[in-house]
Design a protein around this motif. Structure first.
Motif, PDB file in Angstrom:
ATOM      1  N   TYR A  11     -19.000   1.776 -25.895  1.00  0.00           N
ATOM      2  CA  TYR A  11     -18.699   0.438 -26.391  1.00  0.00           C
ATOM      3  C   TYR A  11     -17.485  -0.072 -25.642  1.00  0.00           C
ATOM      4  N   TRP A  12     -16.443   0.705 -25.633  1.00  0.00           N
ATOM      5  CA  TRP A  12     -15.259   0.423 -24.823  1.00  0.00           C
ATOM      6  C   TRP A  12     -14.786   1.730 -24.232  1.00  0.00           C
ATOM      7  N   LEU A  13     -14.313   1.670 -22.999  1.00  0.00           N
ATOM      8  CA  LEU A  13     -13.756   2.876 -22.380  1.00  0.00           C
ATOM      9  C   LEU A  13     -12.421   3.173 -23.045  1.00  0.00           C
ATOM     10  N   GLU A  14     -12.385   4.266 -23.725  1.00  0.00           N
ATOM     11  CA  GLU A  14     -11.164   4.685 -24.409  1.00  0.00           C
ATOM     12  C   GLU A  14     -11.098   6.201 -24.317  1.00  0.00           C
ATOM     13  N   GLY A  15      -9.946   6.701 -23.998  1.00  0.00           N
ATOM     14  CA  GLY A  15      -9.795   8.147 -23.968  1.00  0.00           C
ATOM     15  C   GLY A  15     -10.198   8.755 -22.647  1.00  0.00           C
ATOM     16  N   GLU A  16     -10.630  10.000 -22.740  1.00  0.00           N
ATOM     17  CA  GLU A  16     -10.911  10.791 -21.553  1.00  0.00           C
ATOM     18  C   GLU A  16     -12.275  10.470 -20.948  1.00  0.00           C
ATOM     19  N   THR A  17     -12.356  10.659 -19.652  1.00  0.00           N
ATOM     20  CA  THR A  17     -13.625  10.555 -18.945  1.00  0.00           C
ATOM     21  C   THR A  17     -14.458  11.784 -19.298  1.00  0.00           C
ATOM     22  N   GLN A  57     -14.092  -0.056 -14.861  1.00  0.00           N
ATOM     23  CA  GLN A  57     -13.156   0.212 -15.956  1.00  0.00           C
ATOM     24  C   GLN A  57     -12.703  -1.091 -16.603  1.00  0.00           C
ATOM     25  N   SER A  61     -13.342  -2.212 -20.523  1.00  0.00           N
ATOM     26  CA  SER A  61     -12.133  -2.134 -21.342  1.00  0.00           C
ATOM     27  C   SER A  61     -12.129  -3.272 -22.350  1.00  0.00           C
ATOM     28  N   LYS A  62     -11.693  -2.964 -23.555  1.00  0.00           N
ATOM     29  CA  LYS A  62     -11.724  -3.964 -24.625  1.00  0.00           C
ATOM     30  C   LYS A  62     -10.721  -5.075 -24.353  1.00  0.00           C
TER      31      LYS A  62
END
Length: 176
Positions: A11-17, A57, A61-62
């Motif tokens: 949904y949104w890139l958050e945290g670790e890959t 990214q 990103s939100k």
């Protein structure tokens, strides 16, 4: 199919890959078995490389404000005879159906849609010349998505941006 599945989980890139191993484990079993381990591993590497690229990214990103993401959003809308879109004038009433890979809707403070982004993932291996021809090829598909989103959300076509994301090339192309 598998790369699309992995993008559906974001949904949104958050945290670790994610790791290659975690992606390979999470891949739908039937599709993964058809690919084999080597090809699945290459797909996971390509996916990670894509989500680590600055452009993708930023896209994932939100943003600030009220916004919603709809992954694999199916739609069905009726299009009236005489409607023009994608350089076609419909000669009869038509039902338009499809599935948008990623739909991002931006709202005002009252919760009314203000604009939207339609994102379509493409996993082809292409050079820049081939990408240009693919953009032309996929433009009608994105025009139909824009039309449907406008109708369903009560937006004008100019308030909807459409993007092709060429995952392996890590290239984002806005399709007017």
């Amino acid at each position: 199919t598998i790369v699309h599945y992995w993008f559906e989980q974001i949904y949104w890139l958050e945290g670790e890959t994610p790791t290659i191993e975690s992606l390979m484990t999470s891949a739908p079993a039937e599709e993964a078995s058809l690919l084999g381990q080597r090809t699945l591993h290459a797909a996971a590497e390509s996916f990670i490389k894509a989500i680590e690229s600055d452009a993708i990214q930023e896209l994932l990103s939100k943003p600030e404000g009220k916004v919603s993401v709809f992954n694999e959003q199916t739609f069905a809308v009726r299009v009236e005879k005489g409607t023009d879109f994608a350089n076609v004038s419909l000669k009869e009433q038509t039902d338009l159906q499809g599935c948008i890979d990623r739909l991002v809707v931006f709202y005002d403070n009252e919760g009314k849609p203000q604009r939207a982004e339609v994102i379509d993932w493409k996993t082809d291996s292409l050079d820049n010349v081939a990408i240009e021809s693919k953009v032309i090829h996929y433009a009608p598909q994105l025009a139909s998505y824009r039309f449907a989103v406008a109708k369903l959300l009560g937006l004008s076509a100019s308030e909807i941006s459409t993007f092709l994301i060429f995952v392996k090339a890590q290239k984002i192309v806005e399709v007017p």
